[in-house]
Every structure is written in structure tokens, then in C-alpha cells.
Design an enzyme around this catalytic site. Structure first.
Site, PDB file in Angstrom:
ATOM      1  N   ASP A  67      -1.725   5.108  -8.889  1.00 55.01           N
ATOM      2  CA  ASP A  67      -1.139   4.884 -10.211  1.00 55.01           C
ATOM      3  C   ASP A  67      -0.291   6.072 -10.657  1.00 55.01           C
ATOM      4  O   ASP A  67      -0.270   7.125 -10.003  1.00 55.01           O
ATOM      5  CB  ASP A  67      -2.239   4.563 -11.240  1.00 55.01           C
ATOM      6  N   ASN A 134     -15.071   3.112 -18.579  1.00 49.81           N
ATOM      7  CA  ASN A 134     -15.078   1.687 -18.928  1.00 49.81           C
ATOM      8  C   ASN A 134     -14.965   0.799 -17.682  1.00 49.81           C
ATOM      9  O   ASN A 134     -14.737  -0.392 -17.791  1.00 49.81           O
ATOM     10  CB  ASN A 134     -13.949   1.372 -19.916  1.00 49.81           C
ATOM     11  N   HIS A 136     -12.713   1.123 -15.266  1.00 49.76           N
ATOM     12  CA  HIS A 136     -11.381   0.878 -14.710  1.00 49.76           C
ATOM     13  C   HIS A 136     -11.243   1.472 -13.305  1.00 49.76           C
ATOM     14  O   HIS A 136     -11.889   2.453 -12.953  1.00 49.76           O
ATOM     15  CB  HIS A 136     -10.258   1.309 -15.654  1.00 49.76           C
ATOM     16  N   GLU A 141      -7.348  -1.631 -16.624  1.00 51.51           N
ATOM     17  CA  GLU A 141      -8.286  -1.598 -17.745  1.00 51.51           C
ATOM     18  C   GLU A 141      -9.038  -2.929 -17.838  1.00 51.51           C
ATOM     19  O   GLU A 141      -8.628  -3.936 -17.236  1.00 51.51           O
ATOM     20  CB  GLU A 141      -7.502  -1.345 -19.042  1.00 51.51           C
TER      21      GLU A 141
END
Ligand code: GLP
Length: 246
Positions: A67, A134, A136, A141
Site C-alpha cells: 500500500d 481494527n 485491516h 479497512e
């Protein structure tokens, strides 16, 4: 699925690096998926040390970063281009032209081209992954489709907050990113996931033992045929004892 729990971060990094080295020993042109974040840094150091000691030839290895922040200058010290160059390409001795990072221009055309470049290289042999609090993976996400390919995405407030430590202020953290999709990650032949620290324990347990749901992106790894989890004791602390041989 393999789960390794090792208390010492350096030892954990060395174990994770041994899987990367093995992939390159099997194929000197191995395609390695590279993750940023602080968790894989001990792996990268151990990989560099192993290459230096063993004279492993890494000149033909291909790399694809997971990313990049959208809109960031590639020269910015916290761009993932800079991080991958400084933490992986230079210390390990990879050939710079063979290591790609998604372009921060992050257009749909950039995303499609990146996914195609991975396919053209033969697909990712081993994908290194961290995990967000979370759940990811990369910057996928919660809510991201499991069949997503490389795409642009808005970061959640939690991720922006978590990544603020790399910038002078939270306002400087880019709010969007370009990331390999969950479908792209699922296509990798081996997924090597590293997680350390108490803050990752809930996400690790949910990813490994919870429902497979887009609310927890890393739960998609339950559908991956070859996942290796490298955890420290704190990150493994919410897993059932029978899974970690405790
Ligand atoms: C970022 C990266 C992820 C990484 C996550 C966790 O959001 N895009 O690839 O897994 O941070 O980072 P850390 O390892 O620093 O906890």
C-alpha cells in the site's frame, strides 16, 4: 495454518525472516509482498542479516508493497516508498527497479496497472502482512469487499490516529490510500502475518477464530490455503490455549 508464538521480538523476526529466505532459496526470482508498519521491521533486519551471512543472491527477487498513502510525495520520509526503500531495499540489497510500491497518485488506472503487474510477475509467492487494531490488512479497512483488487480507499479515524505517530501531527496523516485488495492478498501463495503487542490481541483472535466477515478484514485469511501466523505472547493472549499449544 501454522501459528507460532515467540516471546522475544528479535527471535520472532528471525523466524519470520526464515520463511522469506526459504521462499528465495526455492526460487531466486521469488515475488515477495512487502508490508510497512513497525511490526515487520525485526523481520527485515533479520532478513538483511541472513542475506549478509549466507550470501543469498537476492538480486532477482521481485517486491510489491502492499500500500501507499494517496497524495503523499514519494520523497516524504513517511511515504511507504521511502520506508520500503530505507527499511527493505537498501538493507536487504534488493534490486531497486524490481521493487514496486503503489503510486501515490492512486488513480483507478494506477490501481488496475498495479494489480496487472503483480499478475504479470507470476503472482505473489509470499506476502508479508501486519494487521491493524481494527483487523485491516494493508489499508483494507472494515467493510472492504473480500474480492477487492488494488484500489483507493479512505482511512478510518482509528487508522489515521494509529499512524499519527509517524507524522508531526494527526492533521498531516493522509486520509486516503491505495492498497492491494483483499482479493489480491488472498491470491498470494503464502501469507506470513506478524503481530506483536497487546493492542493486536483482539484482532488476532477474531481473525483466527471469529466469523469470516468484512467487518474484520483479516478474517479472510481463514480462506487462505497457506497462512503462517508469527505472534508474540501479548498478541496471542486472546487465542484459545489449544491453538497455541499452551
Ligand atoms: C498500517 C499499514 C498496515 C500495517 C498496519 C499496522 O496501517 N498500512 O500494512 O499492518 O499499519 O502497523 P504496525 O505494524 O505499525 O502496528
Amino acid at each position: 495454518m501454522e501459528i507460532h508464538v515467540i516471546a522475544d521480538p528479535q527471535e520472532l523476526g528471525a523466524l519470520a525472516a526464515s520463511h522469506v529466505v526459504a521462499a528465495i532459496e526455492r526460487n531466486s526470482q521469488a515475488v515477495i509482498g512487502l508490508a510497512t508498519g513497525s511490526t515487520p521491521l525485526p523481520l527485515y533486519r533479520a532478513w538483511a542479516a541472513s542475506v549478509a551471512e549466507s550470501k543469498l543472491d537476492v538480486s532477482q527477487v521481485r517486491g510489491f508493497a502492499l500500500d501507499e498513502y494517496a497524495g503523499i510525495s514519494p520523497e516524504h520520509p513517511e511515504s511507504y516508498r521511502s520506508v520500503i526503500t530505507n527499511e527493505v531495499v537498501i538493507p536487504v540489497g534488493l534490486t531497486p527497479e524490481f521493487v514496486r510500491v503503489p503510486p501515490s497518485s492512486a488513480t483507478d488506472a494506477d490501481a488496475a496497472e498495479y494489480d496487472n503487474a503483480i499478475k504479470a510477475a507470476g503472482g505473489i509467492d509470499l506476502q508479508i502482512l501486519g494487521i491493524g487494531r481494527n483487523g485491516h490488512l494493508g489499508f483494507n479497512e472494515p467493510g472492504t469487499a473480500f474480492d477487492s483488487r488494488t484500489h483507493r480507499i479512505s482511512l478510518t479515524p482509528e487508522t489515521i490516529e494509529d499512524n499519527a505517530r509517524f507524522f508531526d501531527s494527526v492533521e498531516e496523516v493522509p486520509t486516503e490510500a491505495i492498497t492491494q485488495g483483499l482479493g489480491t492478498i488472498l491470491d498470494s501463495r503464502i501469507a506470513l502475518v506478524i503481530a506483536t503487542g497487546e493492542s493486536k490481541a483482539a484482532a488476532v483472535a477474531a481473525a483466527i477464530t471469529g466469523e469470516v466477515t468484512t467487518d474484520m478484514p483479516a478474517s479472510i485469511l481463514q480462506r487462505h490455503p497457506n497462512v503462517i501466523w508469527c505472534l508474540d505472547t501479548a498478541a496471542a493472549s486472546q487465542l484459545p490455549a489449544e491453538l497455541i499449544g499452551a
